[in-house]
Scaffold this active site. Sequence first.
Site, short mmCIF file in Angstrom:
data_model
loop_
_atom_site.label_atom_id
_atom_site.label_comp_id
_atom_site.label_asym_id
_atom_site.label_seq_id
_atom_site.Cartn_x
_atom_site.Cartn_y
_atom_site.Cartn_z
N ARG A 49 0.82 -1.22 0.00
CA ARG A 49 0.00 0.00 0.00
C ARG A 49 0.85 1.28 0.00
NH1 ARG A 49 -1.67 0.61 5.09
NH2 ARG A 49 -2.84 -1.29 5.39
N TYR A 101 -16.35 20.22 -9.42
CA TYR A 101 -16.96 18.93 -9.73
C TYR A 101 -17.89 18.52 -8.58
CZ TYR A 101 -16.54 13.78 -10.36
OH TYR A 101 -16.77 12.44 -10.51
N ASP A 148 -7.76 21.20 -8.96
CA ASP A 148 -8.09 20.06 -9.82
C ASP A 148 -7.67 20.46 -11.24
OD1 ASP A 148 -9.33 18.23 -11.52
OD2 ASP A 148 -11.02 17.92 -10.15
N LYS A 186 -8.99 10.12 -16.55
CA LYS A 186 -9.39 10.82 -17.79
C LYS A 186 -8.24 10.73 -18.82
CE LYS A 186 -12.68 12.16 -14.96
NZ LYS A 186 -13.70 11.17 -14.64
#
Length: 392
Positions: A57, A110, A182, A207
Amino acid sequence: MKDARKDTVLGHAGRSPRDNHGIVNPPVYHCSTVLFPTLAALEASDRTPFDTINYGRIGTPTTLAFEQAVAELEGAYRAVNTGSGLNAIATALLAFTKAGDHVLITDSAYGPTRRFANDTLVPYGVEVEYFDPTIGAGIAALLKPNTSVVFLESPGSLTFEVQDVPAIAAAAKTVGATVMIDNTWATPLFFQPLRFGADVSIHAATKYIVGHADAMLGVIACADEASWLAVKKAATRTGTCAGPDDIYLGLRGLRTLSVRLRQHEESALALAGWLSKRPEVTRILHPAFADCPGHEIWKRDIGRSSGLFSVVMKAVPKPALSAMLDSLELFGLGYSWGGFESLILPARPATMRTATRWTDPGTVLRLHAGLEDVDDLIRDLDGAFTRLNNAL
Ligand SMILES: Cc1ncc(COP(=O)(O)O)c(C=O)c1O
């Protein structure tokens, strides 16, 4: 190579064939447990827990390669990978907020960013306030001594206002607030916000970085060691990490990001130009268009555009909108964007805003220009307008 251009960095960042049997791409490490040869080595790893390969992790050569590549592109100190773009946003916000803090978020953010702030940060005792995305240096009037974060999204991914990052960052610095943005729309290729005063640049790598609509991935690029450590600690505490195969798809996507974006840009500009001449369309919300709020700032700071933009149409009744959108052949009706395929999505900015009012009664459609032939895309839209008009 010193001072290498962006396209060169894209091809070479985060890989080292010489250290990997000459193989071009870095290996994908599937990992949970990492074994230590001795007790001393195990204990030594505890002394630098965030910076040692000590557990799947925390990081592997695969995740480190991706983070290094993004950091290089962003001009960042280091980056932190996350399981999705929203995971990156939430992790960054958690890293820099505590009960009693005041957080400023652009009204154009967003939707799920707002929901995280309203439904998680607020119940934890953080005051969340939204601001007009065109506020610029005027943000000074909203800053408080306890403002810990100013969160930008530029351009807003539904309504495309471009924000004045240097002016906002300069004001935020006066109260010691962390400026995060962002930066998904512009990608690290078209905009490096850390060079304009932001501390943290966030990407939904889902994206354009992945670019093929087949993985969820996020990444947070941090300007300096202190901000990286804050983000890395938050990611470690919450167990945030992406799977190795998705990380690999992110790394692979980076290699072709520049050529894909060139086509997304060109097609989006062609579609937006064609749409601007349609009688059904009243406004184009694309930063490269002069009437888009923040267009001058876009010209000054970014100058390039990706494939996502919106149009405002005359208000149309639902059945006519359904007739328009239900039979599209190439444009898919769906969330997300940044893949090779074209998408269209009705949006309702009026329902999301609180600091500003979206008063335009028109129907807003957000389009993503994919990599199909643009004339075919135009034919698909032309057919859609014919169906719309027949249904009115
Ligand atoms: C601007 C923006 N930021 C973040 C996200 C979230 O990314 P993800 O879907 O990887 O969680 C999205 C997703 O649509 C987005 O449009």
